[in-house]
Scaffold this motif. Structure first.
Motif, mmCIF file in Angstrom:
data_model
loop_
_atom_site.group_PDB
_atom_site.id
_atom_site.type_symbol
_atom_site.label_atom_id
_atom_site.label_comp_id
_atom_site.label_asym_id
_atom_site.label_seq_id
_atom_site.Cartn_x
_atom_site.Cartn_y
_atom_site.Cartn_z
ATOM 1 N N GLU A 1 -2.547 5.668 0.086
ATOM 2 C CA GLU A 1 -3.553 4.602 0.430
ATOM 3 C C GLU A 1 -3.539 4.607 1.910
ATOM 4 O O GLU A 1 -4.700 4.725 2.391
ATOM 5 C CB GLU A 1 -3.313 3.428 -0.244
ATOM 6 N N ALA B 1 -8.701 -0.605 2.964
ATOM 7 C CA ALA B 1 -9.241 -0.967 1.828
ATOM 8 C C ALA B 1 -10.753 -0.468 1.702
ATOM 9 O O ALA B 1 -11.239 -0.160 0.599
ATOM 10 C CB ALA B 1 -9.267 -2.498 1.945
ATOM 11 N N ILE C 1 -6.374 -4.757 -0.241
ATOM 12 C CA ILE C 1 -7.042 -4.083 -1.301
ATOM 13 C C ILE C 1 -6.977 -4.656 -2.777
ATOM 14 O O ILE C 1 -8.123 -4.582 -3.193
ATOM 15 C CB ILE C 1 -5.757 -2.649 -1.573
ATOM 16 N N LEU D 1 -10.403 3.210 0.298
ATOM 17 C CA LEU D 1 -10.042 3.115 -1.178
ATOM 18 C C LEU D 1 -10.988 2.634 -1.963
ATOM 19 O O LEU D 1 -11.185 3.397 -3.079
ATOM 20 C CB LEU D 1 -8.677 2.304 -1.120
ATOM 21 N N ALA E 1 0.836 -1.286 -0.024
ATOM 22 C CA ALA E 1 -0.265 -0.042 -0.035
ATOM 23 C C ALA E 1 0.996 1.250 -0.154
ATOM 24 O O ALA E 1 1.948 1.265 0.598
ATOM 25 C CB ALA E 1 -1.062 -0.124 1.160
#
Length: 311
Positions: free
Chosen positions: A53, A138, A99, A141, A49
Motif C-alpha cells: 500500500e 489512500a 485508508i 489505494l 498500511a
C-alpha cells in the motif's frame, strides 16, 4: 445509527527528546475528549498500511529505510523525528487510519483520522514531521480498489493546513485524476513550494473574512475544474490565531465556518469525505485540541445529515 467511525494510533508514542516542539500529546488528549464529549463518534484502532500500500505513493527504498532504521540521517533531520520502531509503526498506522476512513466514507458519507494530514512527505523522503503521505497513499489505494471493480475514481484533496502540501503536490503533479487544493501561508514553511492544481497563498495576519472569502473562491474554482468522487480534507488547526507556527489570525468562529464550508460543499454534492487533523502547534496544546474537537463536532452534524439522507 452506528456512530461516525474515527481511527487512531495513539498507542504508538514517539520517544521525543525534552523540549521537542512537536506536540505529540495532542493525539491522546483529542482521543480522550472525543470519547467524553462527542457521542456520535466511535473510536477505532487503525491497522498499519502494508509495504504494498505504501508503495503506491512511495519508493521501496524509502519504505525499507523507515522500516529498519537505515534511512538517510539527512532525511531524518528533514522529518524532525528520531528513528525508532515506534516512529516507523506509528507512521504506518497513521496512513492506515486514513485508508480506513476513506473506505468507510464511501459507505457512510463521512469518517476521520485523528492524526494524519502528513502532506510534506514525498515519494522518496519525508519532511516537516511527516514520514509517509497518508492522503496520497489512500488516494492511490482507493483508485486501485475502484479499478479492480471496473470503475474509475477522481479524488480532490482539500488541504487547509497552514503549510503548503508540497509533498502531495509533487506526488500528483502529473496526475489528472487527482486535484490538489492547498490554502496556506505564503511566507510560511515550506519555503520552497511545489505547484499543485490550485495553490492559494495567504498573507501573514490573514483573518476570518479574508480567509473565508478565499476559501469560497477556491471551492468554486475546484468545482468548475474538477468532478471528484471522493474528498480528502486536511483540517489543520494551525490557521488559528493562537498557533505558534501558523502566522494567520483565524478565530474559533472562523475555523468553525471554514469546516462548515468544506463539509457543506461535499454534502450538497453527495460526495464521500474522509478527513484528517493535520497540523496544530498552539502556544497552549489545549487550544489545538479544542480546535480539533470543534471540527469533530461540526463533522458529527454532517454525518447525521448523511445518515438521514440514506434512510
Amino acid at each position: 445509527m452506528a456512530p461516525m467511525q474515527v481511527y487512531y494510533a495513539t498507542q504508538f508514542v514517539l520517544p521525543l527528546p525534552p523540549g521537542h516542539r512537536f506536540p505529540m500529546g495532542k493525539y491522546q488528549l483529542l482521543r480522550d475528549r472525543l470519547a467524553a464529549e462527542v457521542p456520535d463518534v466511535q473510536l477505532m484502532q487503525a491497522l498499519p498500511a502494508s509495504d504494498g500500500e505504501l508503495a503506491l505513493a512511495h519508493t521501496l527504498a524509502y519504505i525499507q529505510g523507515i522500516a529498519d532504521g537505515t534511512v538517510d540521517p539527512v532525511i531524518l533531520r528533514e522529518i524532525g523525528f528520531p528513528w525508532s520502531p515506534a516512529m516507523a509503526e506509528r507512521a504506518r498506522r497513521s496512513v492506515g487510519a486514513t485508508i480506513a476512513a476513506c473506505r468507510v466514507a464511501f459507505a457512510e458519507g463521512l469518517a476521520a483520522n485523528i492524526a494524519g494530514g502528513t502532506h510534506h512527505a514525498m515519494a522518496d523522503r519525508g519532511g516537516g514531521f511527516c514520514v509517509f503521505n497518508d492522503a496520497a497513499v489512500a488516494t492511490r489505494l482507493m483508485q486501485a480498489e475502484h479499478g479492480r471493480r471496473g470503475r474509475s475514481l477522481r479524488v480532490a484533496i482539500v488541504d487547509l493546513d497552514v503549510h503548503q502540501g508540497n509533498g502531495t503536490a509533487r506526488i500528483f503533479r502529473d496526475d489528472p485524476t487527482v486535484f490538489t487544493l492547498s490554502m496556506h501561508g505564503q511566507k510560511n514553511f515550506p519555503f520552497r513550494k511545489e505547484s499543485g492544481d490550485l495553490d492559494v497563498d495567504l498573507p501573514d495576519g490573514c483573518g476570518d473574512d479574508e480567509y473565508l472569502e478565499a476559501l469560497d473562491t477556491a471551492l468554486g474554482d475546484l468545482e468548475r475544474r474538477f468532478d471528484p468522487g471522493l474528498v480528502i480534507y486536511l483540517a489543520g488547526a494551525d490557521p488559528h490565531e493562537g498557533d505558534r507556527l501558523g502566522r494567520l489570525k483565524l478565530t474559533w468562529d472562523g475555523l468553525e465556518a471554514r469546516d462548515r464550508r468544506v463539509f457543506d460543499w461535499a454534502a450538497q454534492r453527495g460526495l464521500p469525505l474522509a478527513f484528517a487533523m493535520a497540523g496544530g502547534y498552539g502556544h497552549r496544546m489545549e487550544d489545538t485540541v479544542q480546535a480539533q474537537v470543534n471540527t469533530f463536532r461540526v463533522a458529527a452534524g454532517y454525518w447525521r445529515h448523511w445518515q438521514n439522507r440514506r434512510r
